[in-house]
Enzyme design. Sequence first.
Site, PDB file in Angstrom:
ATOM      1  N   LYS A  70       0.527  -1.060   0.138  1.00 48.29           N
ATOM      2  CA  LYS A  70       0.533   0.069   0.037  1.00 48.29           C
ATOM      3  C   LYS A  70       0.267   1.672   0.107  1.00 48.29           C
ATOM      4  O   LYS A  70       0.635   2.460  -0.733  1.00 48.29           O
ATOM      5  CB  LYS A  70      -0.679   0.381   1.331  1.00 48.29           C
ATOM      6  N   ASP A 106     -10.030   3.000   2.339  1.00 49.31           N
ATOM      7  CA  ASP A 106     -10.138   2.385   3.349  1.00 49.31           C
ATOM      8  C   ASP A 106     -10.077   3.587   4.505  1.00 49.31           C
ATOM      9  O   ASP A 106     -11.115   3.504   5.467  1.00 49.31           O
ATOM     10  CB  ASP A 106      -8.685   2.414   3.758  1.00 49.31           C
TER      11      ASP A 106
END
Length: 277
Positions: A70, A106
């Site tokens: 990520k 997220d």
Amino acid sequence: MVKINPDTLVFGIIGYPLSHSLSPIMHNKAFEYKGINAIYLYFPCKKIEGVVSGMKSLSIKGLSVTIPHKEKICEYLDEIEPIAEKIKAVNTLVNKGDLIVGYNTDAYGAIRALKDKTKELKEKKALIIGAGGAARAIAFALKEEKAYIIIANRTKHRGETLAKEIDAEFLPFSDIKKSEPDIIIQTTPVGMYPEVDKVPVFSEEIFRKRPLVMDIVYNPLETKFLKMAKKKGCEVIPGVEMFVYQGARQFEIWTGAEAPIQFMKDTVISFLKGEIR
Ligand code: ATR
């Protein structure tokens, strides 16, 4: 099973290992439900150097990015949306022809899950347990909402570093009972299957003011930490909420269609209960 033809849009997930990801079942079922000619595949991948050029040359429309890529993937992207730039992590890639653009859904997923239960996050005292990648995304998103943030982390240095970056308070675990939060967000992997009897902090005093408690662990559906909070009279948000909302946002970014959120949630819950495979 989708019928594959030359127009089938290709999506997928990169990370390593990928065996536990629920994104493929959630997205494939959602494409089918909405009648979208698309497929979502597993791309187990240890090295990410070729991902961006591979997406362009193979016309892969979008990818989810998971552990451990990520943060590192950001170096390779053509553009990054502002909140993901601040977080310094992306979990979603979109192929816009000449450009591969990174997003962080997220952060969106966490805020949306919280806002289902509490409309206003401004000036709420939010205790974040953990200071890893997930905590970072949630902390920056809560900062945008003008919440008052406290970071509690096992490793002092890591917790202090994140707290400093977002101008938040830091508390070592030993002092966690001193906090009187309105909201608690548990972001560590503690309590995740198979270690379902574990909790990250043992002091039940943090539940004294009956805060709203969210856990980002979604397997089991209700962690021991959430069970403890419930026993103390707290309202709880299971990890599946944030997981589904981050996926729903990906779905919308990729397809431009409204995500079938309830259907996606039912799918993930049925899968976790072993009702579908
Ligand atoms: P993610 O990207 O999923 O957030 P991560 O970046 O590895 O994962 O971060 C994991 C977080 O969980 C960290 O805050 C970590 O604490 P440390 O900084 O002390 O390592 C926390 N964590 C992991 N295992 C833990 C445990 N057994 N008890 C308490 N905290 C734990």
